[in-house]
Design a protein around this motif. Sequence first.
Motif, PDB file in Angstrom:
ATOM      1  N   ALA A 265       0.678  -1.010   0.044  1.00  0.00           N
ATOM      2  CA  ALA A 265       0.360   0.306   0.031  1.00  0.00           C
ATOM      3  C   ALA A 265       0.941   1.518   0.238  1.00  0.00           C
ATOM      4  O   ALA A 265       1.426   1.333   1.382  1.00  0.00           O
ATOM      5  N   VAL A 266       1.135   2.024  -1.037  1.00  0.00           N
ATOM      6  CA  VAL A 266       1.657   3.372  -1.467  1.00  0.00           C
ATOM      7  C   VAL A 266       1.104   4.439  -0.972  1.00  0.00           C
ATOM      8  O   VAL A 266       0.043   4.723  -1.597  1.00  0.00           O
TER       9      VAL A 266
ATOM     10  N   PRO B 243       2.407  -2.784  -6.517  1.00  0.00           N
ATOM     11  CA  PRO B 243       1.985  -2.497  -4.933  1.00  0.00           C
ATOM     12  C   PRO B 243       0.087  -3.352  -5.057  1.00  0.00           C
ATOM     13  O   PRO B 243      -0.351  -2.985  -6.366  1.00  0.00           O
ATOM     14  N   GLU B 244      -0.209  -2.783  -4.352  1.00  0.00           N
ATOM     15  CA  GLU B 244      -1.838  -3.402  -4.441  1.00  0.00           C
ATOM     16  C   GLU B 244      -2.639  -1.447  -4.525  1.00  0.00           C
ATOM     17  O   GLU B 244      -3.725  -2.428  -5.453  1.00  0.00           O
ATOM     18  N   SER B 245      -2.014  -1.332  -3.829  1.00  0.00           N
ATOM     19  CA  SER B 245      -2.886   0.542  -3.891  1.00  0.00           C
ATOM     20  C   SER B 245      -1.917   1.228  -3.981  1.00  0.00           C
ATOM     21  O   SER B 245      -1.294   1.162  -3.493  1.00  0.00           O
ATOM     22  N   ILE B 246      -2.229   2.602  -4.444  1.00  0.00           N
ATOM     23  CA  ILE B 246      -1.895   3.853  -4.650  1.00  0.00           C
ATOM     24  C   ILE B 246      -2.838   5.019  -4.378  1.00  0.00           C
ATOM     25  O   ILE B 246      -3.078   4.916  -5.308  1.00  0.00           O
ATOM     26  N   THR B 247      -2.166   5.815  -3.555  1.00  0.00           N
ATOM     27  CA  THR B 247      -3.427   7.082  -2.558  1.00  0.00           C
ATOM     28  C   THR B 247      -2.307   8.188  -2.417  1.00  0.00           C
ATOM     29  O   THR B 247      -1.104   8.315  -1.638  1.00  0.00           O
TER      30      THR B 247
ATOM     31  N   GLY C 164      -2.081  17.481 -12.827  1.00  0.00           N
ATOM     32  CA  GLY C 164      -3.292  16.944 -13.626  1.00  0.00           C
ATOM     33  C   GLY C 164      -1.845  15.876 -14.064  1.00  0.00           C
ATOM     34  O   GLY C 164      -2.403  15.047 -14.062  1.00  0.00           O
ATOM     35  N   GLY C 165      -0.537  15.615 -14.276  1.00  0.00           N
ATOM     36  CA  GLY C 165      -0.241  14.531 -14.526  1.00  0.00           C
ATOM     37  C   GLY C 165       0.077  13.042 -13.561  1.00  0.00           C
ATOM     38  O   GLY C 165       0.000  12.119 -14.027  1.00  0.00           O
ATOM     39  N   ILE C 166       0.147  13.963 -12.482  1.00  0.00           N
ATOM     40  CA  ILE C 166       0.653  13.011 -11.186  1.00  0.00           C
ATOM     41  C   ILE C 166      -1.357  11.889 -11.270  1.00  0.00           C
ATOM     42  O   ILE C 166      -0.879  10.747 -11.416  1.00  0.00           O
ATOM     43  N   LYS C 167      -2.067  12.813 -11.463  1.00  0.00           N
ATOM     44  CA  LYS C 167      -2.942  12.261 -11.269  1.00  0.00           C
ATOM     45  C   LYS C 167      -3.004  11.043 -12.943  1.00  0.00           C
ATOM     46  O   LYS C 167      -4.302  10.303 -11.949  1.00  0.00           O
ATOM     47  N   HIS C 168      -3.525  11.646 -13.487  1.00  0.00           N
ATOM     48  CA  HIS C 168      -3.425  10.141 -14.548  1.00  0.00           C
ATOM     49  C   HIS C 168      -2.489   9.350 -15.186  1.00  0.00           C
ATOM     50  O   HIS C 168      -3.029   7.975 -14.814  1.00  0.00           O
ATOM     51  N   SER C 169      -1.197   9.985 -14.239  1.00  0.00           N
ATOM     52  CA  SER C 169      -0.449   9.033 -14.660  1.00  0.00           C
ATOM     53  C   SER C 169      -0.275   7.504 -13.588  1.00  0.00           C
ATOM     54  O   SER C 169      -0.001   6.446 -13.425  1.00  0.00           O
ATOM     55  N   VAL C 170      -0.863   8.056 -12.341  1.00  0.00           N
ATOM     56  CA  VAL C 170      -1.212   7.094 -11.254  1.00  0.00           C
ATOM     57  C   VAL C 170      -2.414   6.628 -11.248  1.00  0.00           C
ATOM     58  O   VAL C 170      -2.588   5.033 -11.177  1.00  0.00           O
ATOM     59  N   GLU C 171      -3.566   7.095 -11.599  1.00  0.00           N
ATOM     60  CA  GLU C 171      -4.975   6.437 -12.086  1.00  0.00           C
ATOM     61  C   GLU C 171      -4.821   5.666 -13.128  1.00  0.00           C
ATOM     62  O   GLU C 171      -6.164   4.591 -12.863  1.00  0.00           O
TER      63      GLU C 171
ATOM     64  N   GLU D 112      -6.912   1.732 -14.005  1.00  0.00           N
ATOM     65  CA  GLU D 112      -7.688   1.360 -15.729  1.00  0.00           C
ATOM     66  C   GLU D 112      -7.102   0.433 -16.718  1.00  0.00           C
ATOM     67  O   GLU D 112      -7.834  -0.577 -16.437  1.00  0.00           O
ATOM     68  N   TYR D 113      -5.714   0.429 -16.339  1.00  0.00           N
ATOM     69  CA  TYR D 113      -5.139  -1.290 -16.981  1.00  0.00           C
ATOM     70  C   TYR D 113      -4.873  -2.242 -16.379  1.00  0.00           C
ATOM     71  O   TYR D 113      -4.425  -3.449 -16.789  1.00  0.00           O
ATOM     72  N   GLY D 114      -5.048  -2.251 -14.741  1.00  0.00           N
ATOM     73  CA  GLY D 114      -5.723  -3.870 -14.316  1.00  0.00           C
ATOM     74  C   GLY D 114      -3.904  -3.877 -13.783  1.00  0.00           C
ATOM     75  O   GLY D 114      -4.137  -5.163 -12.760  1.00  0.00           O
ATOM     76  N   LEU D 115      -3.096  -2.570 -13.117  1.00  0.00           N
ATOM     77  CA  LEU D 115      -2.070  -2.702 -13.057  1.00  0.00           C
ATOM     78  C   LEU D 115      -2.036  -3.007 -11.118  1.00  0.00           C
ATOM     79  O   LEU D 115      -1.123  -3.371 -10.504  1.00  0.00           O
ATOM     80  N   VAL D 116      -2.938  -1.983 -10.608  1.00  0.00           N
ATOM     81  CA  VAL D 116      -2.584  -2.044  -9.418  1.00  0.00           C
ATOM     82  C   VAL D 116      -4.452  -1.935  -9.264  1.00  0.00           C
ATOM     83  O   VAL D 116      -5.369  -1.886  -9.424  1.00  0.00           O
ATOM     84  N   LYS D 117      -5.135  -3.109  -8.069  1.00  0.00           N
ATOM     85  CA  LYS D 117      -6.366  -2.562  -7.671  1.00  0.00           C
ATOM     86  C   LYS D 117      -7.342  -1.263  -7.233  1.00  0.00           C
ATOM     87  O   LYS D 117      -8.026  -1.376  -7.368  1.00  0.00           O
ATOM     88  N   SER D 118      -5.683  -0.468  -6.640  1.00  0.00           N
ATOM     89  CA  SER D 118      -6.369   0.738  -6.716  1.00  0.00           C
ATOM     90  C   SER D 118      -6.040   1.722  -6.767  1.00  0.00           C
ATOM     91  O   SER D 118      -4.608   1.698  -5.907  1.00  0.00           O
ATOM     92  N   ALA D 119      -5.909   3.131  -7.585  1.00  0.00           N
ATOM     93  CA  ALA D 119      -5.157   3.928  -7.082  1.00  0.00           C
ATOM     94  C   ALA D 119      -5.542   5.266  -7.161  1.00  0.00           C
ATOM     95  O   ALA D 119      -7.093   5.759  -8.124  1.00  0.00           O
ATOM     96  N   ARG D 120      -5.725   6.050  -6.515  1.00  0.00           N
ATOM     97  CA  ARG D 120      -6.270   6.934  -6.505  1.00  0.00           C
ATOM     98  C   ARG D 120      -5.590   8.944  -5.972  1.00  0.00           C
ATOM     99  O   ARG D 120      -4.515   8.399  -5.061  1.00  0.00           O
ATOM    100  N   VAL D 121      -6.088   9.900  -6.634  1.00  0.00           N
ATOM    101  CA  VAL D 121      -5.276  10.663  -6.764  1.00  0.00           C
ATOM    102  C   VAL D 121      -6.416  12.081  -6.215  1.00  0.00           C
ATOM    103  O   VAL D 121      -7.666  12.642  -6.871  1.00  0.00           O
ATOM    104  N   GLU D 122      -5.924  12.663  -5.224  1.00  0.00           N
ATOM    105  CA  GLU D 122      -6.768  13.745  -4.248  1.00  0.00           C
ATOM    106  C   GLU D 122      -6.288  15.135  -4.736  1.00  0.00           C
ATOM    107  O   GLU D 122      -4.601  15.055  -4.018  1.00  0.00           O
TER     108      GLU D 122
END
Length: 284
Positions: free
Chosen positions: A98-99, A129-133, A173-180, A184-194
């Motif tokens: 969990a990152v 990693p399973e998740s990136i927040t 915006g670059g961080i949000k797109h590259s993480v989330e 979408e590609y199924g490489l991590v279970k959860s990826a969120r940038v707030e």
Amino acid sequence: MSLDPDDPRPPYQQVSSVLRAAILTRKEGFVPGDKLPSGPVLAKRYGVARGTVDKALDLLRGEGLIVTRQGSGSFVRERTERPVGLRPHLEAAFEEPAVTIDFAGFSSETLYSAMQEPLDKVRSGRVAPESITVRLLLPDATEPMGVPVSVDGLRDEEALRKRAHNIGVTNAGGIKHSVEVLAEYGLVKSARVEVRVHRASSLFKLYILNGREAFFGFYPLRERTLAYEGQSYSFFDITGKDTTLFTHSSGPDDASIGSQYVQQAQRWFDSVWDTIAYEREAQA
């Protein structure tokens, strides 16, 4: 324990990366003062030549993670309150399931750059990693700020704030797109940038990685002159790339200085995030 044959990096960089992660995450039980295995033992462990291990240890010494004592070996160095580089610590953070990354500062430009290598590793499958927040706490550049301001009378200049706003939008915006997109590609279970903004001026930057390491640095101010939208401006601005970062790491117990610093840094971040910070869609 052999190295990854699909990793394009030289073996000494791979060995240094594995040891760096072990030191920063304490997976191998390494704490400040602990002695590392000897060169021959490490060479056997990773299936490399002794010279490869020596080059890997040179990198870690250069980063201030270890110290070598003649005739005694190499030891994990106390890293609290020492200037550091962010990138290797970010790479180690992505070794965890969990990152979590909390950032408070001016534009997240340095973070965007530093995250590209660990994100490449996720995309290539070298870390999983399973998740990136990620939470980004930025100044609201649509409102008057302490900096940037005109040299002449410290006047607020809307054009300079517009420029700062655009820098913040681009990097966040670059961080949000590259993480989330990883989710979408199924490489991590959860990826969120707030992203949240606030009306205070950012005169320092703070990173908190996985709730265990805090990095703090003051933004130096300097006078700049540049042309923007057809007009020349002389103004005071921050210099984020010149910021010296100091790290504090959680220790073996809550009473250590490092643990207390990380706890208070997290408490400050959460308090601002939950009170005076707000979402602004255009900023994210």
